[in-house]
Design a protein around this motif. Sequence first.
Motif, PDB file in Angstrom:
ATOM      1  N   GLN A 125       2.006   4.884   0.749  1.00 53.49           N
ATOM      2  CA  GLN A 125       1.791   5.781   1.878  1.00 53.49           C
ATOM      3  C   GLN A 125       2.252   7.186   1.520  1.00 53.49           C
ATOM      4  O   GLN A 125       3.418   7.384   1.169  1.00 53.49           O
ATOM      5  CB  GLN A 125       2.558   5.277   3.108  1.00 53.49           C
ATOM      6  CG  GLN A 125       2.149   3.879   3.536  1.00 53.49           C
ATOM      7  CD  GLN A 125       3.113   3.301   4.555  1.00 53.49           C
ATOM      8  OE1 GLN A 125       3.687   4.022   5.355  1.00 53.49           O
ATOM      9  NE2 GLN A 125       3.294   1.985   4.531  1.00 53.49           N
ATOM     10  N   LYS A 138       0.848  -1.194   0.000  1.00 58.67           N
ATOM     11  CA  LYS A 138       0.000   0.000   0.000  1.00 58.67           C
ATOM     12  C   LYS A 138       0.881   1.241   0.000  1.00 58.67           C
ATOM     13  O   LYS A 138       1.775   1.390   0.826  1.00 58.67           O
ATOM     14  CB  LYS A 138      -0.920   0.003   1.221  1.00 58.67           C
ATOM     15  CG  LYS A 138      -1.961   1.125   1.206  1.00 58.67           C
ATOM     16  CD  LYS A 138      -2.937   0.966   2.350  1.00 58.67           C
ATOM     17  CE  LYS A 138      -3.970   2.092   2.360  1.00 58.67           C
ATOM     18  NZ  LYS A 138      -4.765   2.132   1.122  1.00 58.67           N
ATOM     19  N   ALA A 143      -5.476  -4.275  -7.760  1.00 59.98           N
ATOM     20  CA  ALA A 143      -4.498  -3.313  -7.236  1.00 59.98           C
ATOM     21  C   ALA A 143      -4.270  -2.186  -8.242  1.00 59.98           C
ATOM     22  O   ALA A 143      -4.224  -1.002  -7.877  1.00 59.98           O
ATOM     23  CB  ALA A 143      -3.188  -4.021  -6.920  1.00 59.98           C
TER      24      ALA A 143
END
Length: 685
Positions: free
Chosen positions: A377, A375, A499
């Motif tokens: 950030q 993920k 994704a």
Amino acid sequence: MTWLQNDREAYKMAWLSHRQLTRSCLDLEAMSHSPGWAQTQATDIHVVCKLNHEGGSVQLPDSDINIHVPVGHVLPGEFQEVGLKAILNPPLSCNNELSSTVSPLIELTLSNLNTSKAIFLEVKVAAKVKNDPVSQVMSDIVCFFSLNKEGPFKKLENCYIYQDTIQVKLTELSHVMYAVIAVQASKIQPPATNVWDYVHRTVSVGIYGPKYIHPSFTAVFAVFGHNYIPGKLTICDIKKGGKSMPPVVFQLWGKHTFLLEKPQDLNISLTSCDPDFQVKTEDQSKNIKKEELKTGEMVRQQFLFSMLGCREMHFFVFLVQIKILKSSQVTQFHVTTPDPAPKLSGIINRPKRLQNRKEIKSAPWLLIPTIRYPKFQDKTLTVNTYGVALKTVLRQNKIDYLLEYFKGDTIALLGEDKVKAIGQTKVKEWYVGVLRRKIGLVHCKNIKVISKEQAMDTADSELTTRNLVEQIVLPFKKLTYIYSVVLSTVSESVYDWRALAEVLGYSHMSLDDFNEAHIDKESERVAHVVKKMKQDCHANKKKRLFLYELIVALLKIDCQGLVARLTQDTIILTSAVKLGKNWRELAEKLARLTKQQIEAYEVPHQGKNGTVALEMMWKPAYDFLYTWAAHYGDGYRDVLQDLQSALDKMKNPVTKEWRELTGALILVNCMEVLRASAFSKVEEE
């Protein structure tokens, strides 16, 4: 290494983890201890497997080197990560009159030392002790073991030998261990002169060359003191026109083994079987001394091939002859070269530069996790090095990708690697820096480098990871690309359509949005997402740019290897278009091509009048650049830097106006800091 389970790109990079710097490095052996990222080329084959309580076997790809882990080696619920690597040159201390290595130096790594049982190393060796009584008594095949690469090595007793295979029980386990198999003699009894006289010894040879042939290329003949012949070989001493070329990764074209009863001088000759090609006269025959064979190290000889006239490029066959001097013994074999570099229409089908992990037949329990991309950030970049401006630099005519600053400004440096590129008039060395939320190059001589602790005020040099991605991808707004090639490349290299859809803004998309034709394969689902984004960008041309948004998305799911490949492809294509007829000058600077070799690239694209139309001149330019870049293997950063340097040195550099190549260099130099700041190094709870 648990983080590799959820990061496909990192998993690929782990396969290439043992690397060597390809620029500014004279002592390559010393630098092999520094993995580096992106600025490197693969040298040794390396495999890492994760085994549980049930144990299993791990095999080094394309070899007869195996590790067997018994059931109960680790406790239930625990895991053992086993790493295997073959180092081609064995330790010199194990090669002398009484001992001769018959395997590569094997590096074995273990992650877990909380074990209850030993493990077994199994190796097929390149020798067999002769059956006569003297040889049987005087010599034996043994395993030398050490916890350090340089030694000292000790002989292990727990060995079992069957014909040409040895199995060794390893009880003294450590995180890193080294083993090598050798033939050892207790003493030399005349008429024997060394340990070779007690064994039947086979020698392996490999012929290596570039991925694609071109009008002038080098083939490398390599002799190994063992039967492990790697599929790729890094060559660091290629020369053209008297000048040393950057290290290149050569592919294995052919291999052969033959019996050599004792170290003897060898004569090697290569002869083309095709009248369109010839071997350079002084390279047609070369010798290898017996003293070189005794060391056990790999011995190489180079042979330069060239095409005669301006015929169309094609693969061909050549003959390799190995003569034992002072003897009538001759062994020979034929080798077929690969095809020439594909034309533009064939790009889609070429093999991926970052090769997928090879299947390990003896280890079906190797964990190949379901790909879960990390993920992204959005947070402030982690910077460890800064620079204080020693002078004020303000330009009347602004130059893309070059920073402006005042004396005393604190500039965040995104790494300590330097970029060579043209400034206003001269080629200089630059750092990649951040100042007032802008990324660009700062001249190395204009700043004093300081540490994070020495920096007084860093407020003006802060930047978020989201801003970093958006800025380093700016070159893609102006680069030329072929949509079908990009679509094919991305669909083959992204393994989770959800994704990709999420970072592209299609998080609402579900399987119901696909046609039935897209249901079966993940690659087709990924292609569907990319096509959807392309259509949306086309419908809003003024505000959206397809390639820019796609690269931003790929960086946000940490597909850096894929981004590197797309960067190199688009830069090569755009450079070819920008150069036009000036590609000839570049070809002379980059590869020292002769007029005849340049003509050979242009012949396939000539019109009926026998010349290449000006608007078609980008095609031979592309053929040349693609062939040239293929010699670098996976060293895309070197491709971009060397191309930048060569373009800067032209009489009328296109890089004075066209700065996107400089922007691409900034991109690849920022990948490390992006990965370190935007993605967790440990799996989130």
